[in-house]
Design a protein around this motif. Sequence first.
Motif, short mmCIF file in Angstrom:
data_model
loop_
_atom_site.label_atom_id
_atom_site.label_comp_id
_atom_site.label_asym_id
_atom_site.label_seq_id
_atom_site.Cartn_x
_atom_site.Cartn_y
_atom_site.Cartn_z
N GLY A 1 0.82 -1.21 0.00
CA GLY A 1 0.00 0.00 0.00
C GLY A 1 0.85 1.26 0.00
N MET A 2 1.93 1.25 0.77
CA MET A 2 2.79 2.42 0.83
C MET A 2 3.49 2.66 -0.50
N CYS A 3 3.96 1.60 -1.12
CA CYS A 3 4.60 1.74 -2.43
C CYS A 3 3.61 2.26 -3.46
N HIS A 4 2.39 1.77 -3.39
CA HIS A 4 1.36 2.24 -4.30
C HIS A 4 1.09 3.73 -4.07
N TYR A 5 1.03 4.13 -2.82
CA TYR A 5 0.80 5.54 -2.47
C TYR A 5 1.96 6.41 -2.97
N LEU A 6 3.18 5.88 -2.84
CA LEU A 6 4.37 6.64 -3.22
C LEU A 6 4.67 6.59 -4.72
N GLY A 7 3.96 5.73 -5.43
CA GLY A 7 4.23 5.58 -6.86
C GLY A 7 5.48 4.78 -7.14
#
Length: 792
Positions: free
Chosen positions: A558-564
Amino acid sequence: MKHFDYARPDSFEAASAVLTAEKGSEIIAGGTDLLGVLKERILPEYPSKLVDIKHIEGAEGIAFDGSTLKIGATTKLTAVAGSEIVKEHAPLLAQAAYSVATPLIRNIATVGGNVCQDVRCWYYRYPHEIGGRLNCARKGGDRCYALLGDNRYHSVFGGRKLKTTPCQKECPASTDIPAYMEQIRKGDWDKAADILLQANPIPAITARVCAHFCQDRCNRCESDESVAVSHVERTVGDYVLENAARFYAPPAAESGKSVAVIGSGPSGLTAAYFLRKAGNKVTVYDSKEEAGGMLMYAIPAYRLPKDIVRQQTKALAAMGIDFVLNTQVGKDIAPADLEKRYDSVFYATGAWKRRIVGLAGEELTTFGLDFLVEVEKWFSGRLGDDVLVTGGGNVAMDVAITAKRLGAKKVTMACVESRGEMPASKEEIARAEEEGVVIMPSWGLSKVVEEGGSIKGMELKKCTGVYDENHRFNPQYDENDKIIVQAGTILMAIGQLVDLSFLDEKYQLQLTRGGLIAVADDDEMSTSRPGIFAGGDATLGPATVVQGVATGRRAAWGMCHYLGVPDCKGGTWTGATRNAFITYDPDAAQKTEPSRLKELPAPERGIDKEDSSSLTREEAACEAGRCLNCGCYAVNPSDLSPALIALGATIVTNKREVPAEAFFTEALCISEALKPGEIVTAITMPSVKGAVAHYDKFRLRDAIDFAIVSVATILKAEGGKFTYARVTVGGAAPVPIRLTKVEEYLVGKALTQETADAAADLAMEGSLPLAHNAFKIKQLRTYVQRAIMRLA
């Protein structure tokens, strides 16, 4: 047969509309396969409507336009077998059609029906309504009965996965257990480790302390004992730590993003691993002197040696993960400052707070978690002779066993759950009783018995029920049935609360009714604040280590998705993809007893040394051999499909055109190969006129039987050497196999017996007969040789 509705559309478009609109509809053409399925009631769901397409105009016929042969889907097999056009341009297809069953069947059966027919495995064909006792994997069950049963006519090249196996489904981290077991059987420990690490980056830890729900759902439980997954995982985990530099290497590239992880328990360590693997700069904060959270401080060393936790955190640090210790968020550093300093923050603060029950005299008791964390302070004899532990989970077991090993003469454990409801693992319960802990199930707490501020015991009351009708925790007691247990020390291990003291009026996160951090239902563990994520006990309440691992991994995604940041999941390797074969060891699978860890005798056990030793790699490989690698090991029944793959044919539907090789091999079930409302309308193929093309079929009876082994070949030669080769085998695997290595080998080789023998050997590469079908290997080898020598 049961009742069903009937439709007779006049076009494929109309038929497709019915299939799309009415769930449970099935196509019928010749009906030679479907009618038997209906009469025997083989499938768990009976078709609600049959859509008859055999009267559609233009759906039947054979034509050649000078380069392409086209056969309509409702063309009868008799017509294909007798067609001079087919014999001239695709002779092996005519031979394959002629080999099907009997003239009576061929007069009715259609080309489309043959390529779309259902598997003939007798376990699958067992009537579903007879108790549903053979609900195999293809019918929605979990197992392939051929693995340990009669498998004379099943695959000799392995099976195929139909769905997620029960063991993987039960694992909170979704570890592909059969996949890494298969790699161990092959001797590839690096690949086994890679598969395990893609789900769980701390296997040396989880193997020692995880509840291993996977073993409860192992299909072997129905016949003997489950595979000892935890023992095998432990050996793999030890191997990973022994080779930490290889498995915990820094990322190849940096993402340019910076993240903070609050808490270094299982969820925090997992998130840190996946976040760093994706190239992020990761800083882990923890309030303790050493990293590891509950793993380091709350789990006794006899179950999880502290050195294992230290090795694990050292390996993560070598990836470039920074650990900032002795730092408490909310006290030494403010959450708002973290949010400003980092691009994203993950909270995995655990459950360290004591749960207050409200008993009279409760202040005189000791919090079980504090007892474990401060165990060294109890070596001086403070414990006393009689100890009562309250609670029925693994933490309570750890407290009770630790108290016993510290010298308590009598340790009694009381819990509200009945024996079968106790949340502790069977292994931990057995260990506690082996060491003399007295377990009292179905007893709740009434009040502390004290005298002058000193504990004398605990009054217990009988628990008559733990859960209400909705299975919510709601203990009921018989207030007239009470007893007193004498004890000088009472250790309370009835659960912990989440510590969210870092939140204040200035910095808030949305909480659940139970006081946990609320996260979104999108499987990415996001909180009410953008860029802030949470996991582990902070979102679940007191949970297992592997549940913490699962939330940490999801939060990292989720964090990677949020950070792109791309590819955080690392292209999760499932071991055996849906279009690859899986294997197992038929001989090793006959072993009914699982491998056991070497345990220290009870008198030799202590506080600081591990109770058991890991399996050797040889022992772990032996246990991995017991894994059945559950999938489907039935074979494709179609005679036409191997011939069509060899011919390079194309399957034409009302929606698209699909190469025959892809159509028959990319999905195990034809129902999955076809999209909703999709119908096979025709088959096209190039002419192979001038080549030696043949379909060879081995069966027990010349008529009726399906192929035990079949070989479809198209061969060309010039000057005594092969110039072209297409070889496909049927009846030997879950899908037809095109032998590309044989084809490549033959081109340029002389037409000799030596060439045929070498090609036949190459055709057997990767074969793995089951317990009762080794004869198929010999037949297949002979038929490949025969097909090649036919050209000579």
